[in-house]
Design a protein around this motif. Sequence first.
Motif, PDB file in Angstrom:
ATOM      1  N   ASP A 188       0.888  -1.255  -0.412  1.00 52.76           N
ATOM      2  CA  ASP A 188       0.090  -0.019   0.063  1.00 52.76           C
ATOM      3  C   ASP A 188       0.744   1.287  -0.121  1.00 52.76           C
ATOM      4  N   GLU A 189       1.867   1.332   0.898  1.00 53.02           N
ATOM      5  CA  GLU A 189       2.851   2.305   0.869  1.00 53.02           C
ATOM      6  C   GLU A 189       3.525   2.662  -0.629  1.00 53.02           C
ATOM      7  N   ILE A 190       3.776   1.494  -1.047  1.00 50.65           N
ATOM      8  CA  ILE A 190       4.958   2.013  -2.301  1.00 50.65           C
ATOM      9  C   ILE A 190       4.033   2.315  -3.284  1.00 50.65           C
ATOM     10  N   THR A 191       2.801   1.605  -3.577  1.00 53.14           N
ATOM     11  CA  THR A 191       1.961   2.044  -4.533  1.00 53.14           C
ATOM     12  C   THR A 191       1.478   3.336  -4.476  1.00 53.14           C
ATOM     13  N   GLU A 192       1.016   4.079  -3.133  1.00 50.67           N
ATOM     14  CA  GLU A 192       0.835   5.436  -3.200  1.00 50.67           C
ATOM     15  C   GLU A 192       2.034   6.169  -3.454  1.00 50.67           C
ATOM     16  N   VAL A 193       3.082   5.739  -3.030  1.00 48.09           N
ATOM     17  CA  VAL A 193       4.403   6.843  -3.183  1.00 48.09           C
ATOM     18  C   VAL A 193       4.654   6.783  -4.756  1.00 48.09           C
ATOM     19  N   LEU A 194       4.237   5.542  -5.371  1.00 53.37           N
ATOM     20  CA  LEU A 194       4.366   5.721  -7.014  1.00 53.37           C
ATOM     21  C   LEU A 194       3.493   6.397  -7.779  1.00 53.37           C
ATOM     22  N   GLU A 195       2.147   6.420  -6.812  1.00 51.88           N
ATOM     23  CA  GLU A 195       1.296   7.246  -7.722  1.00 51.88           C
ATOM     24  C   GLU A 195       1.420   8.766  -7.653  1.00 51.88           C
ATOM     25  N   LEU A 196       1.768   9.299  -6.251  1.00 51.71           N
ATOM     26  CA  LEU A 196       2.008  10.405  -6.198  1.00 51.71           C
ATOM     27  C   LEU A 196       3.167  10.792  -7.107  1.00 51.71           C
ATOM     28  N   LYS A 197       4.172  10.119  -7.185  1.00 50.75           N
ATOM     29  CA  LYS A 197       5.485  10.516  -8.101  1.00 50.75           C
ATOM     30  C   LYS A 197       4.845  10.714  -9.478  1.00 50.75           C
ATOM     31  N   LYS A 198       4.114   9.501  -9.952  1.00 56.97           N
ATOM     32  CA  LYS A 198       3.691   9.637 -11.480  1.00 56.97           C
ATOM     33  C   LYS A 198       2.941  11.014 -11.642  1.00 56.97           C
ATOM     34  N   HIS A 199       2.391  11.464 -10.771  1.00 54.77           N
ATOM     35  CA  HIS A 199       1.487  12.821 -10.962  1.00 54.77           C
ATOM     36  C   HIS A 199       2.437  14.020 -10.539  1.00 54.77           C
ATOM     37  N   ALA A 200       4.023  13.739 -10.275  1.00 53.79           N
ATOM     38  CA  ALA A 200       4.995  15.061 -10.200  1.00 53.79           C
ATOM     39  C   ALA A 200       4.508  15.516  -8.977  1.00 53.79           C
ATOM     40  N   MET A 201       3.970  14.753  -7.955  1.00 56.57           N
ATOM     41  CA  MET A 201       3.601  15.351  -6.460  1.00 56.57           C
ATOM     42  C   MET A 201       5.080  15.330  -5.583  1.00 56.57           C
ATOM     43  N   HIS A 202       5.905  14.716  -6.052  1.00 57.32           N
ATOM     44  CA  HIS A 202       7.174  14.689  -5.430  1.00 57.32           C
ATOM     45  C   HIS A 202       8.405  14.006  -6.519  1.00 57.32           C
ATOM     46  N   GLU A 203       9.593  14.296  -6.301  1.00 62.03           N
ATOM     47  CA  GLU A 203      10.418  13.614  -7.332  1.00 62.03           C
ATOM     48  C   GLU A 203      11.435  12.990  -6.488  1.00 62.03           C
ATOM     49  N   LYS A 204      11.290  12.278  -5.303  1.00 64.18           N
ATOM     50  CA  LYS A 204      12.316  11.651  -4.282  1.00 64.18           C
ATOM     51  C   LYS A 204      12.477  10.353  -4.906  1.00 64.18           C
ATOM     52  N   PRO A 205      13.877   9.849  -4.991  1.00 59.29           N
ATOM     53  CA  PRO A 205      14.098   8.592  -5.393  1.00 59.29           C
ATOM     54  C   PRO A 205      13.408   7.591  -4.439  1.00 59.29           C
ATOM     55  N   VAL A 206      13.008   6.540  -5.292  1.00 56.07           N
ATOM     56  CA  VAL A 206      12.482   5.360  -4.743  1.00 56.07           C
ATOM     57  C   VAL A 206      13.167   4.093  -5.202  1.00 56.07           C
ATOM     58  N   VAL A 207      13.597   3.419  -4.406  1.00 58.75           N
ATOM     59  CA  VAL A 207      14.600   2.201  -4.721  1.00 58.75           C
ATOM     60  C   VAL A 207      14.000   0.915  -3.743  1.00 58.75           C
ATOM     61  N   VAL A 208      13.651  -0.038  -4.628  1.00 61.72           N
ATOM     62  CA  VAL A 208      13.224  -1.292  -4.100  1.00 61.72           C
ATOM     63  C   VAL A 208      14.567  -2.186  -3.989  1.00 61.72           C
ATOM     64  N   LEU A 209      14.543  -2.914  -2.615  1.00 60.40           N
ATOM     65  CA  LEU A 209      15.683  -3.705  -2.415  1.00 60.40           C
ATOM     66  C   LEU A 209      15.121  -5.205  -2.697  1.00 60.40           C
ATOM     67  N   ASP A 210      15.222  -5.542  -3.829  1.00 54.51           N
ATOM     68  CA  ASP A 210      14.559  -6.923  -4.192  1.00 54.51           C
ATOM     69  C   ASP A 210      15.209  -8.085  -3.626  1.00 54.51           C
ATOM     70  N   THR A 211      15.143  -8.295  -2.279  1.00 55.74           N
ATOM     71  CA  THR A 211      15.721  -9.513  -1.850  1.00 55.74           C
ATOM     72  C   THR A 211      15.289 -10.803  -2.247  1.00 55.74           C
ATOM     73  N   GLU A 212      16.057 -11.725  -2.546  1.00 58.04           N
ATOM     74  CA  GLU A 212      15.546 -13.077  -3.026  1.00 58.04           C
ATOM     75  C   GLU A 212      14.562 -12.904  -4.113  1.00 58.04           C
ATOM     76  N   GLY A 213      14.549 -11.910  -5.009  1.00 59.09           N
ATOM     77  CA  GLY A 213      13.343 -11.505  -5.879  1.00 59.09           C
ATOM     78  C   GLY A 213      12.085 -11.441  -5.573  1.00 59.09           C
ATOM     79  N   PHE A 214      11.902 -11.012  -4.108  1.00 52.46           N
ATOM     80  CA  PHE A 214      10.691 -11.002  -3.576  1.00 52.46           C
ATOM     81  C   PHE A 214       9.688 -10.140  -4.414  1.00 52.46           C
ATOM     82  N   TYR A 215      10.306  -9.049  -5.174  1.00 54.72           N
ATOM     83  CA  TYR A 215       9.400  -8.197  -5.598  1.00 54.72           C
ATOM     84  C   TYR A 215       9.163  -8.247  -7.261  1.00 54.72           C
TER      85      TYR A 215
END
Length: 176
Positions: free
Chosen positions: A108-135
């Motif tokens: 829920d948190e990551i999808t909201e952050v991406l939705e806001l970034k998609k609309h240029a509501m922020h430009e902060k870097p977002v990085v997923v640490l994809d441990t064991e291919g979890f994501y």
Amino acid sequence: MNITVFCSAYSLDEKYTAPAAEFARLLGAGGHTLVWGGSHAGLMGLLADGVKEAGGRLVGISVEFLAHKTYEGADELVMARDLAERKAQLLARADALVVLVGGLGTLDEITEVLELKKHAMHEKPVVVLDTEGFYGGLRTQLERMDAEGFLPRPLAELISFAAEPAEALALLEEKN
């Protein structure tokens, strides 16, 4: 940097906790501040312990109904009224955001952050640490959305994926 981290509040297998502990150590040793859900439980607590032991600062943002799980050693602890306010504060306090393994709350948190970034509501870097291919499934879905025209911006502008803790931190430092 103030680095907001979204992750699980559950105790997890070492294949997930070891990379999270390494990321915490790197974050703290780099003089960064961890901004997180404020919990002592599970991966959240492990992350806070690691950052604190390595010399980093802790800013916890919890919610009233989870007050009994707050981390006692935080440098600052904020109590939000509800999850929506908590998410807003986690984003507002961040210079950058990292996603570790987690459940529905993390998703829920990551999808909201991406939705806001998609609309240029922020430009902060977002990085997923994809441990064991979890994501891997999330990444595949996002790539499909990108390829089929569901995103108004290229996916690479919205999010990065890292396989290792040092790579995740390097991506944040490079983009910030």
